[in-house]
Design an enzyme around this catalytic site. Structure first.
Site, PDB file in Angstrom:
ATOM      1  CB  CYS A  94      37.546  44.607  36.396  1.00 15.52           C
ATOM      2  SG  CYS A  94      38.722  43.421  35.704  1.00 15.52           S
ATOM      3  CG  HIS A 116      41.897  41.958  33.851  1.00 14.11           C
ATOM      4  ND1 HIS A 116      41.555  43.265  33.592  1.00 14.11           N
ATOM      5  CD2 HIS A 116      42.687  41.571  32.818  1.00 14.11           C
ATOM      6  CE1 HIS A 116      42.099  43.643  32.449  1.00 14.11           C
ATOM      7  NE2 HIS A 116      42.780  42.635  31.952  1.00 14.11           N
ATOM      8  CB  CYS A 135      39.981  47.663  32.984  1.00 14.20           C
ATOM      9  SG  CYS A 135      39.281  45.997  32.850  1.00 14.20           S
ATOM     10  CD  GLU A 157      40.561  44.135  38.727  1.00 14.91           C
ATOM     11  OE1 GLU A 157      41.236  43.246  38.150  1.00 14.91           O
ATOM     12  OE2 GLU A 157      40.655  45.341  38.462  1.00 14.91           O
TER      13      GLU A 157
END
Lengths: 149, 149
Positions: A89, A56, A86, A58
């Site tokens: 993260c 992801h 999410c 992040e």
């Protein structure tokens, strides 16, 4: 007084990253990490390219920022991310002790707010910065994906 | 009937990884990922070595297993990890859709159970396999660290 380096300025940079993801067929989410008005990490979602659910925006930004700083804690840093983080993260941001998280659009279903992911006591989070742009880009991605299948 | 490849067998492999972490001054947590009784990823915590809060044993094992499988979903895989996963790792496991998670010792404070991290509906989790060995190793690490400081 003109403030060139405000949250909107940096969120625009995160949106540019999201657009780069979009062009590569990735779910369009982008992030930058900033310290003292300086961008020290920029990244976008790479889960398809890397075949890796952990890639992801992040997560990569956290790794890159720590690498830049030479230390693993992101004290005095702000993460700008186009969509609410999410659980994974937000959990990584917990460990990083980052000072601020600014997100664009909410993710009601899989975002950390509704799933009650614990943030570090040192971390402040708020959202809604350029939310419409972030969610429009995501919607465009899903419509296009549906049409392709 | 003798079952050479049971949960204890694989947890011992995860504990060997935790011991490798211990020797390198890392918080001693280890993990392996198994499919059809075959280990396809082994890893240990590398947060200090890599200066990266995301470098937990589970995160690296997920990335390595997906790389081995050539796909990002860990269907039919089991993760063995010596300590209950944190929010970040449980969040990553959610995305991976892994079939089973087997942990050793509980982490009451920062583990995903008490923090109510959501697992994927396809994932079953249980713990307590060689829990005493896993928690003893962690205790030894903290005592030694305290004595050094």
């Amino acid at each position: 007084m003109i403030k060139p380096y405000d949250d909107t300025y940096f969120m625009k940079r995160a949106l540019q990253e999201a657009e780069a993801a979009y062009k590569n067929g990735e779910m369009p989410i982008g992030a930058v990490i900033v310290i003292n008005n300086q961008i020290i990490a920029r990244s976008h979602n790479l889960t398809e390219t890397l075949n890796d659910v952990t890639a992801h925006a992040e997560m990569q930004a956290i790794t890159a920022a720590a690498n830049y700083l030479g230390g693993k804690y992101l004290i005095d840093c702000t993460l700008y991310v186009t969509i609410e983080p999410c659980q994974m993260c937000a959990g990584a941001l917990y460990w990083s002790q980052i000072s601020r998280i600014v997100y664009g659009a909410r993710d009601e279903q899989r975002g950390c707010i509704n799933l009650s992911t614990k943030l570090h006591p040192k971390t402040k989070m708020f959202g809604g910065v350029m939310a419409e742009d972030a969610s429009q880009l995501l919607k465009r991605f899903f419509i296009e994906k549906r049409n392709l299948n």
